[in-house]
Design a protein around this motif. Structure first.
Motif, PDB file in Angstrom:
ATOM      1  N   PRO A 125      -8.716  -1.875   9.610  1.00 62.03           N
ATOM      2  CA  PRO A 125      -8.060  -0.584   9.091  1.00 62.03           C
ATOM      3  C   PRO A 125      -6.698  -0.628   9.771  1.00 62.03           C
ATOM      4  CG  PRO A 125     -10.220  -0.046   9.823  1.00 62.03           C
ATOM      5  CD  PRO A 125      -9.954  -1.426  10.172  1.00 62.03           C
ATOM      6  N   ALA A 126      -6.419  -0.813  10.797  1.00 60.93           N
ATOM      7  CA  ALA A 126      -5.075  -0.662  11.692  1.00 60.93           C
ATOM      8  C   ALA A 126      -4.041  -1.477  10.870  1.00 60.93           C
ATOM      9  CB  ALA A 126      -5.191  -1.142  13.088  1.00 60.93           C
ATOM     10  N   PHE A 127      -4.529  -2.592  10.429  1.00 62.29           N
ATOM     11  CA  PHE A 127      -3.458  -3.652   9.595  1.00 62.29           C
ATOM     12  C   PHE A 127      -3.200  -2.980   8.372  1.00 62.29           C
ATOM     13  CE2 PHE A 127      -2.676  -6.988   6.512  1.00 62.29           C
ATOM     14  CZ  PHE A 127      -1.668  -7.423   6.976  1.00 62.29           C
ATOM     15  N   PHE A 128      -3.996  -2.647   7.565  1.00 58.46           N
ATOM     16  CA  PHE A 128      -3.644  -2.221   6.130  1.00 58.46           C
ATOM     17  C   PHE A 128      -2.859  -0.806   6.371  1.00 58.46           C
ATOM     18  CE2 PHE A 128      -7.318  -5.019   5.356  1.00 58.46           C
ATOM     19  CZ  PHE A 128      -6.695  -5.998   4.677  1.00 58.46           C
ATOM     20  N   LYS A 129      -3.133   0.163   7.353  1.00 59.29           N
ATOM     21  CA  LYS A 129      -2.527   1.275   7.669  1.00 59.29           C
ATOM     22  C   LYS A 129      -1.062   0.907   7.805  1.00 59.29           C
ATOM     23  CE  LYS A 129      -6.377   4.254   8.761  1.00 59.29           C
ATOM     24  NZ  LYS A 129      -7.156   4.835   9.611  1.00 59.29           N
ATOM     25  N   TYR A 130      -0.965  -0.134   8.559  1.00 57.36           N
ATOM     26  CA  TYR A 130       0.335  -0.845   9.251  1.00 57.36           C
ATOM     27  C   TYR A 130       1.292  -1.134   7.980  1.00 57.36           C
ATOM     28  CZ  TYR A 130       4.113  -3.363  11.407  1.00 57.36           C
ATOM     29  OH  TYR A 130       5.346  -3.996  11.693  1.00 57.36           O
ATOM     30  N   ALA A 131       0.454  -1.769   7.236  1.00 52.80           N
ATOM     31  CA  ALA A 131       1.284  -2.401   5.959  1.00 52.80           C
ATOM     32  C   ALA A 131       2.022  -1.293   5.163  1.00 52.80           C
ATOM     33  CB  ALA A 131       0.228  -3.551   5.227  1.00 52.80           C
ATOM     34  N   ALA A 132       0.646  -0.474   4.736  1.00 54.12           N
ATOM     35  CA  ALA A 132       1.306   0.923   4.074  1.00 54.12           C
ATOM     36  C   ALA A 132       2.571   1.516   4.681  1.00 54.12           C
ATOM     37  CB  ALA A 132       0.175   1.748   3.753  1.00 54.12           C
ATOM     38  N   SER A 133       2.598   1.644   5.932  1.00 56.17           N
ATOM     39  CA  SER A 133       3.602   2.237   6.711  1.00 56.17           C
ATOM     40  C   SER A 133       4.972   1.201   6.504  1.00 56.17           C
ATOM     41  CB  SER A 133       3.092   2.416   8.125  1.00 56.17           C
ATOM     42  OG  SER A 133       3.338   1.343   8.720  1.00 56.17           O
ATOM     43  N   LYS A 134       4.856   0.306   6.287  1.00 58.68           N
ATOM     44  CA  LYS A 134       5.922  -0.243   5.934  1.00 58.68           C
ATOM     45  C   LYS A 134       6.488  -0.549   4.385  1.00 58.68           C
ATOM     46  CE  LYS A 134       6.956  -1.370  10.325  1.00 58.68           C
ATOM     47  NZ  LYS A 134       8.029  -1.066  11.004  1.00 58.68           N
ATOM     48  N   ARG A 154     -15.611   6.036  -1.695  1.00 55.44           N
ATOM     49  CA  ARG A 154     -15.625   7.110  -0.669  1.00 55.44           C
ATOM     50  C   ARG A 154     -15.787   6.069   0.715  1.00 55.44           C
ATOM     51  NH1 ARG A 154     -20.446   9.001  -0.181  1.00 55.44           N
ATOM     52  NH2 ARG A 154     -21.690   8.032  -2.087  1.00 55.44           N
ATOM     53  N   ASN A 155     -16.131   5.037   0.657  1.00 55.15           N
ATOM     54  CA  ASN A 155     -16.221   4.345   2.029  1.00 55.15           C
ATOM     55  C   ASN A 155     -15.054   3.789   2.668  1.00 55.15           C
ATOM     56  OD1 ASN A 155     -18.930   1.842   2.996  1.00 55.15           O
ATOM     57  ND2 ASN A 155     -17.521   3.029   4.229  1.00 55.15           N
ATOM     58  N   LEU A 156     -14.104   3.460   1.633  1.00 54.56           N
ATOM     59  CA  LEU A 156     -12.940   3.337   1.816  1.00 54.56           C
ATOM     60  C   LEU A 156     -12.098   4.341   2.457  1.00 54.56           C
ATOM     61  CD1 LEU A 156     -11.616   0.746  -0.529  1.00 54.56           C
ATOM     62  CD2 LEU A 156     -12.411   0.160   1.674  1.00 54.56           C
ATOM     63  N   GLN A 157     -12.023   5.585   1.696  1.00 60.31           N
ATOM     64  CA  GLN A 157     -11.516   6.728   2.173  1.00 60.31           C
ATOM     65  C   GLN A 157     -11.984   7.545   3.446  1.00 60.31           C
ATOM     66  OE1 GLN A 157     -11.848   9.111  -1.392  1.00 60.31           O
ATOM     67  NE2 GLN A 157      -9.981   8.321  -2.384  1.00 60.31           N
ATOM     68  N   LYS A 158     -13.220   7.130   3.804  1.00 58.35           N
ATOM     69  CA  LYS A 158     -13.801   7.652   5.048  1.00 58.35           C
ATOM     70  C   LYS A 158     -13.031   7.373   6.134  1.00 58.35           C
ATOM     71  CE  LYS A 158     -18.299   7.209   7.718  1.00 58.35           C
ATOM     72  NZ  LYS A 158     -19.720   6.658   7.539  1.00 58.35           N
ATOM     73  N   TYR A 159     -12.375   6.128   6.131  1.00 57.05           N
ATOM     74  CA  TYR A 159     -11.554   5.483   7.343  1.00 57.05           C
ATOM     75  C   TYR A 159     -10.141   5.561   6.911  1.00 57.05           C
ATOM     76  CZ  TYR A 159     -16.197   3.841   8.360  1.00 57.05           C
ATOM     77  OH  TYR A 159     -17.707   3.446   8.618  1.00 57.05           O
ATOM     78  N   GLY A 160      -9.547   6.351   6.099  1.00 54.33           N
ATOM     79  CA  GLY A 160      -8.185   6.586   5.785  1.00 54.33           C
ATOM     80  C   GLY A 160      -7.499   5.426   5.350  1.00 54.33           C
ATOM     81  N   LEU A 161      -8.112   4.607   4.531  1.00 57.50           N
ATOM     82  CA  LEU A 161      -7.410   3.349   4.142  1.00 57.50           C
ATOM     83  C   LEU A 161      -6.401   3.790   3.206  1.00 57.50           C
ATOM     84  CD1 LEU A 161      -8.114   0.339   5.246  1.00 57.50           C
ATOM     85  CD2 LEU A 161     -10.000   1.941   5.525  1.00 57.50           C
TER      86      LEU A 161
END
Length: 270
Positions: A125-134, A154-161
């Motif tokens: 999750p941290a990596f894909f959120k980082y990618a989106a932030s860039k 739903r499963n992906l959104q549960k973790y804010g992906l």
């Protein structure tokens, strides 16, 4: 007197029960026994977590390198990822069926994915959120069926992906090969990284039920891509390595898979 007779009858029944032969539980196949141990390792081993962190730390490093390079391509950057055992951890499902010596079935799998209860793979999750932030888009190319879209989302959104919309979650709607779906993304984005746990997640060389020898040859040929554009997440439980071993015959019985394993595994000679 009646009380004494009752006690004698009860005692006799207890002795009979104790002396009766116990029903033998069906032994777990070697393949399912291995899946139990693999699931336990995935859930409990700090080494598994460390390997996942290592993979996603490397993914961040490679993404930063790509972002630092001037690009002549006007298309936006994207990372492509598999979902199962790359982003979501399905070991509870694998452990449940393996402990009961059950083979994979689509019905039990879909019952699991509909729950949307899978945990995440460490570091993902941290990596894909980082990618989106860039400003990098994230595409989820998975071989889950279209009927699994609601539970998957739903499963992906549960973790804010990020990018958990229909355009970015690309499920299987035809062949299991992911090549055509990767080409769809390439038509509009510059794919800088691919993340997966199974080699067909990366390259078409592993498609079409490639035999073991071809998989090994392709891996040797593509060795510079691993750790560069291809980020591999550990998954000892299942994958095309298993299919190749069993000649992609998914109807083998437990006894038959045991025979194949025994014939192919290297052991110390006594």
């Amino acid at each position: 007197m009646k009380k004494r007779i009752s006690m004698v009858i009860a005692g006799t029944a207890l002795l009979a029960a104790c002396s009766a032969p116990k029903q033998t539980q069906q032994s777990v196949s070697l393949a399912n026994g291995g899946k139990v141990w693999a699931s336990l390792w995935q859930q409990r081993a700090a080494e598994y977590k460390a390997l996942c962190f290592q993979a996603y730390n490397l993914a961040k490093l490679r993404l930063d390198e790509a972002l630092a390079k001037p690009s002549a391509d006007a298309k936006p950057m994207a990372v492509v990822t598999d979902i199962d055992e790359t982003l979501l951890d399905n070991s509870p499902y694998d452990a449940m069926r393996a402990l009961n010596n059950q083979e994979y079935t689509l019905d039990t799998w879909k019952a699991w994915t509909a729950k949307a209860e899978a945990d995440t793979v460490p570091g993902a999750p941290a990596f894909f959120k980082y990618a989106a932030s860039k400003g990098v888009q994230v595409y989820y190319i998975t071989n889950r069926d279209e009927s699994e879209r609601e539970g998957t989302t739903r499963n992906l959104q549960k973790y804010g992906l990020p990018f958990t919309d229909a355009a970015h979650i690309i499920l299987k709607n035809g062949p299991s090969s992911k090549e055509s779906r990767r080409q769809q993304v390439l038509a509009k984005c510059n794919i800088v990284l691919l993340c997966g746990d199974n080699l067909p997640d990366f390259d078409k060389a592993y498609d079409n039920k490639a035999p073991e020898a071809d998989r090994m040859a392709a891996t040797e040929r593509l060795k510079k891509e691993f750790g560069s554009r291809y980020i591999v997440i550990p998954n000892p439980s299942y994958g095309d390595f298993e299919g190749a071993l069993f000649k992609y015959n998914y109807k083998l019985s437990g006894a038959q898979t045991d025979s194949v394993i025994k014939a192919n595994i290297k052991t110390d000679k006594q």
